[in-house]
Design an enzyme around this catalytic site. Sequence first.
Site, mmCIF file in Angstrom:
data_model
loop_
_atom_site.group_PDB
_atom_site.id
_atom_site.type_symbol
_atom_site.label_atom_id
_atom_site.label_comp_id
_atom_site.label_asym_id
_atom_site.label_seq_id
_atom_site.Cartn_x
_atom_site.Cartn_y
_atom_site.Cartn_z
ATOM 1 C CG HIS A 254 -2.377 0.066 0.889
ATOM 2 N ND1 HIS A 254 -3.052 -0.960 0.273
ATOM 3 C CD2 HIS A 254 -3.293 1.069 1.062
ATOM 4 C CE1 HIS A 254 -4.314 -0.614 0.096
ATOM 5 N NE2 HIS A 254 -4.493 0.617 0.551
ATOM 6 C CG ASP B 108 -6.857 7.493 -3.761
ATOM 7 O OD1 ASP B 108 -7.354 6.411 -3.376
ATOM 8 O OD2 ASP B 108 -7.482 8.296 -4.481
ATOM 9 N N GLY B 109 -5.212 5.022 -4.697
ATOM 10 C CA GLY B 109 -5.013 4.279 -5.938
ATOM 11 C C GLY B 109 -4.306 2.956 -5.769
ATOM 12 C CG ASN B 110 -2.215 2.097 -2.249
ATOM 13 O OD1 ASN B 110 -1.009 2.044 -2.411
ATOM 14 N ND2 ASN B 110 -2.796 3.077 -1.556
ATOM 15 N N GLY B 111 -5.380 -0.091 -4.729
ATOM 16 C CA GLY B 111 -6.092 -1.242 -5.276
ATOM 17 C C GLY B 111 -6.080 -1.252 -6.793
ATOM 18 C CG MET C 33 -1.321 2.195 -8.818
ATOM 19 S SD MET C 33 -0.477 2.218 -10.421
ATOM 20 C CE MET C 33 0.974 1.208 -10.057
ATOM 21 N NE ARG D 281 -8.995 -3.375 -8.914
ATOM 22 C CZ ARG D 281 -9.146 -2.745 -7.752
ATOM 23 N NH1 ARG D 281 -8.900 -3.378 -6.610
ATOM 24 N NH2 ARG D 281 -9.551 -1.494 -7.710
#
Length: 377
Positions: free
Chosen positions: A190, A194-197, A199, A201
């Site tokens: 992580h 923001d945007g970790n999920g 990114m 995928r």
Amino acid sequence: MLYDTPRLEAMDETVLGEIEEMRRDLKYRLAETHRWDGQLRRQLQARAIQGSNSIEGYRASVEDIESIMSGEDPLETSAGVAREITGYQQALTYIQLLSRSPVFGFDTGLLHALNFMMIGHHVDKTPGTVRPGGIYVRNSATGEVVYEGPDAGEVPGLLGELVEWLNSGDLDAPSYVRAAMAHFNLVSIHPWRDGNGRMSRALQTLVLGRDQITTPEFSSIEEWLGSMENTVDYYRVLSARGRRNWSPNGDTLHWVRFCLRAHHMQAQQVRRRLSEAGEVWMLLEGQTDAEGLNARTVSALYEVFVNRRLRRTRYQTDESLSQGQAARDLRDLAARGWLRPYGETKGRFYAPGPRMQAIKDEFAARVTPLRDPYRLD
């Protein structure tokens, strides 16, 4: 230290073999050129973008996402959600190019750049740079903290370790397994505010793309993950066995199996859509020919078969028509009961008319359920 790639069992090898068999089948089908390829590819990319963003609460219809992809204003989606869609599309477009690049290597700069493409419009979230402090993932329904990322001071080293592994680690592991572990390790680190999920995928898709697993539009599992029931399972598996913080010593086989199952189910779905596309296109060609309609109108009819609506500008671009030609074709199709117009001027669109709806209903009635590869019955 990262989470280790698990050792597969016999049932996993069987599932992998079936995925590979479907991949080869898709590869051969895609080697042939068909009139519907471009529209199908666009729809699949839009569904992948829709799936990954809906997981994060950014919801938009496939039709609006296709409009955003082509630079048009969406009919229903808010400006804020449209910015999220645009950022994610930009990153996926770059991933498609990277998948085919003859010169390539993973590095932290690339990962930061992709994150900036996705969320660069959120300047307050320091896009493309390592988060400055701790990070907590909360259950949106209860507010409960379900995961705490590693300390910010550890993140640069962990990202460096992940990049080294992406370039040279576990290269003998199946591509689908390496891609799943890339996803799992990045989302567990992580590294951004923001945007970790999204990114993680997207990284999974890039790892597969670099291994030439067909094309990203056909290999991504983001559409599958974005459906409501599967999203619940996705979060459940990510947090399995009380893994509420960075602790890279647990068994990850359950996660890899979840991803293999998703690839299998998505491949079944795509293969069915490819078969259906050919059948529907030929059916529509026969109908338009019998009525003396121009052959180009099949693309308009196919668009409203696979989606809820069609805009004149989409058809005009697809068939390289003038505004007048496109408008006349669509008016003619509406007069014959194939399409039903709604709205005025810029907001005008065409939905299935009674004749097209009858065809959609017929195909919907004969869709068979997908097969879960891990179920023995």
